[in-house]
Write a protein that holds these residues in place. Sequence first.
Motif, PDB file in Angstrom:
ATOM      1  N   LEU A  96      33.747  13.220  63.538  1.00  0.00           N
ATOM      2  CA  LEU A  96      32.726  13.482  64.024  1.00  0.00           C
ATOM      3  C   LEU A  96      31.820  14.761  65.156  1.00  0.00           C
ATOM      4  O   LEU A  96      30.952  15.306  64.864  1.00  0.00           O
ATOM      5  CB  LEU A  96      31.624  12.281  64.125  1.00  0.00           C
ATOM      6  CG  LEU A  96      30.648  12.111  64.337  1.00  0.00           C
ATOM      7  CD1 LEU A  96      29.739  12.802  63.292  1.00  0.00           C
ATOM      8  CD2 LEU A  96      29.577  10.419  65.189  1.00  0.00           C
ATOM      9  N   ASN A  97      32.702  14.720  65.533  1.00  0.00           N
ATOM     10  CA  ASN A  97      32.481  15.148  67.031  1.00  0.00           C
ATOM     11  C   ASN A  97      32.813  17.226  66.915  1.00  0.00           C
ATOM     12  O   ASN A  97      32.602  17.682  66.773  1.00  0.00           O
ATOM     13  CB  ASN A  97      33.636  14.538  68.312  1.00  0.00           C
ATOM     14  CG  ASN A  97      33.036  13.629  68.976  1.00  0.00           C
ATOM     15  OD1 ASN A  97      31.739  13.270  69.076  1.00  0.00           O
ATOM     16  ND2 ASN A  97      33.099  12.578  69.973  1.00  0.00           N
ATOM     17  N   ILE A  98      34.113  17.132  66.087  1.00  0.00           N
ATOM     18  CA  ILE A  98      33.918  18.558  65.859  1.00  0.00           C
ATOM     19  C   ILE A  98      33.263  18.696  64.746  1.00  0.00           C
ATOM     20  O   ILE A  98      33.035  20.135  64.467  1.00  0.00           O
ATOM     21  CB  ILE A  98      35.881  19.110  65.798  1.00  0.00           C
ATOM     22  CG1 ILE A  98      36.817  17.907  66.368  1.00  0.00           C
ATOM     23  CG2 ILE A  98      36.330  19.656  64.835  1.00  0.00           C
ATOM     24  CD1 ILE A  98      38.142  18.130  66.457  1.00  0.00           C
ATOM     25  N   GLY A  99      33.198  17.666  63.578  1.00  0.00           N
ATOM     26  CA  GLY A  99      32.391  18.105  62.945  1.00  0.00           C
ATOM     27  C   GLY A  99      31.074  18.781  63.241  1.00  0.00           C
ATOM     28  O   GLY A  99      30.320  19.870  62.788  1.00  0.00           O
ATOM     29  N   LEU A 100      30.299  18.235  64.604  1.00  0.00           N
ATOM     30  CA  LEU A 100      28.867  18.815  64.854  1.00  0.00           C
ATOM     31  C   LEU A 100      29.112  19.700  65.508  1.00  0.00           C
ATOM     32  O   LEU A 100      28.139  21.103  65.217  1.00  0.00           O
ATOM     33  CB  LEU A 100      28.440  17.557  65.953  1.00  0.00           C
ATOM     34  CG  LEU A 100      27.265  16.554  65.194  1.00  0.00           C
ATOM     35  CD1 LEU A 100      27.824  15.487  66.110  1.00  0.00           C
ATOM     36  CD2 LEU A 100      26.575  17.247  64.098  1.00  0.00           C
ATOM     37  N   ILE A 101      30.228  20.609  66.018  1.00  0.00           N
ATOM     38  CA  ILE A 101      30.242  21.716  66.804  1.00  0.00           C
ATOM     39  C   ILE A 101      30.612  22.644  65.752  1.00  0.00           C
ATOM     40  O   ILE A 101      30.574  23.300  65.862  1.00  0.00           O
ATOM     41  CB  ILE A 101      31.447  21.324  67.661  1.00  0.00           C
ATOM     42  CG1 ILE A 101      31.904  20.264  69.153  1.00  0.00           C
ATOM     43  CG2 ILE A 101      31.977  23.150  68.608  1.00  0.00           C
ATOM     44  CD1 ILE A 101      32.264  19.878  69.766  1.00  0.00           C
TER      45      ILE A 101
END
Lengths: 322, 385
Positions: B285-290
Amino acid sequence: MKHTIKHLETNGLITEAFASELKTYQSNKPMSIFWHIRTLMYMGVTLLATGLGTVIYKNIDTIGHVTIVGIIGLLSAGCFYYCYKNAATFQPDKWASPNTWFDYILLLGVLLFLTFEGYLQYQYNIFGDRYGLATIIPAAVIFALAYRFDHLGLLSMGITLFASWLGITLTPKSLLMESTFSDVDAVQAGLILCVILLGAGYLGASKNFKKHFDFTYYNFGFHLGAIAVLVATFNFKLGWLWIFLIAPLVAGAFYYAKMNKSFYALLCAFIYSYIAVTYLIIKGCISMGADSILWAYLLLMYFIGSSIFAIQFLRRTYKQMI
Amino acid sequence: MLGYDKQRRDNYFHFLEVKRWGKLKWIDDEALDKLITALSPRYEPTNLFVSIGLFILTCIIISAGVGFASLIFIEVIDSNSGWFLSLVGALILLFVLQKFVINEKHQFGSGADEATLYSCLGFFHLTFILLFENLFDSALFISIFYFILLGVPAFIYKDRLLTAGAHLALFAVVFFLAYNIGGIMTLLIPFLLMGLSFFGFTFSEKRIVSSTDQATEQCWEVINWISIAMFYLSGNYLVVMELSKELGLADAFPFFVKILFMILTAAIPIAYIYFGLIIRNLALLNIGLIAVALSVMTVRYYHEVMPIEYALILGGAIILGIVWLALRFWKEDKLGVTAKADEDLDSGLKIESLVLDQTFGKIDSTNTFSGEGGKFGGGGASGNF
């Protein structure tokens, strides 16, 4: 968590029932996207406000002034109206926002207000040549909003604007890389602001009026004062005389660190005091005409000895504070 | 003993977890004290800011110490093989210091142990470069060297920073290996890196589940995060095209492969966010948003669809719209995801059962626990410990 549960259960330190409850909790616990939502809200508000500001900047001579002022002003007023309608009555203590959107709508309102005010000054010269007014009025408005709606972000913005009214740019880059404190007047302004901020923090804390704002005031005031003193020390003639002004700041920070168990304050106080003492020692060596290899040995020994002492001091203070 | 004392390190993590339980009032103060006593011997935790201070100070001590020794042995260093002996001497001394800090001073994650470890590696690095200077002309050799230099201590010390460095070095090894082979392998580099990332992700996922201690799990988590990020970057159109230009392969990729990279650039972030939410994986989720932000930048780099100010307004509006939808969707917890803060979730847990086992006293002989275990016999019947 799973390793701890397993270890404690295996060694009979917790009951099977408790372990099982923890395991169930861990496996059923939903994933929190609380901070993702907040980060996205902050990004959305910032992008929106920056975009609107850029539209105005780029089209300042092409779009009808009234249209632009109207839209930005209405949006800003709308944000403030929403906050006013939804906020609880004023309280001198900390209070929780009524909903997730509240803080970000307030932030958007303030950013748009700044664009609005900047546009009015640029286009209609509403403050004339009294540029100080163009800074101090929004600073006062933002301070009032920060206290009314209990918003730490706005408090920081207000402090930054207030500093710029005094001619000081308050960003880490400008403080550390640029010559913010290029003359005695700027250093004096920095120190006056430092005293005002520390005083405001102390007053608020002692009178129990928005007590939780004290860290923000102390943080800005302490760094501003310490950097002003160090820059004056490094750059001015007889600059080393300035350095003694750092002593009350550092002492205050150590006191704050001990009282509030703030390791951040402890580290900052330690770094500034180490820089100050080391500067005095090196300056002393240079003034004594110390250019022999013996002085190099002595200085290196000073670094080793002082660092060992500092490590012991930090560890001891840490143990006392926990 | 190389590395850290496993028992002390494990107890360090258990101690932190138990302290958290105490803070959340899952256990009362008496139970907390007993558990803390039982979790001995252990490395003592240090606050982050204190760790930063200790790290800086240890670096100052090492630098000043090296400077001091250099002044004393300046003539030896200037002689033919003196520099080598000096470096080896410094390396041995630093290693001894590092062992002293860990074994005698019992430092773990305090900043002092990391500073000595990284200094050791720095000196080893310097010695090796000066000894085999000509070998360092090859990018492949440099990558392999860093993989070993960082990977071995990462394995021994279970250090997250070294693990990250070693994993990135592994990507560099594959990259330069394929590049050196040349031909079709050069064009396959993005796919090889994606394959390695996928392998790294799936393997680390399994290892995270099966790991037996916290330190190992944290290292596998680092590998997991880097694998996810590298999978996206290896398929990102901007990264692939700009690197191809650097390598002189500007037009080497057929049109349909370029289209494939465009699709990957757009699809991977969405897939990350989707699967991040579905399988409750924060890393995805975190890397997806970045990655969404990076993909937008990629599009803007090649096609200025609209002026920046309108892009900012539109971007801001879209983000706020998504947040609004997300908040509506997650008004109540759904799909194992919540918009509530972690602390609120934790503080909502009601522990009604007993903390300490009635057999607590029995473990006294096998553990280092020195408390009066018998006092807990039968404890818990009251429901509140």
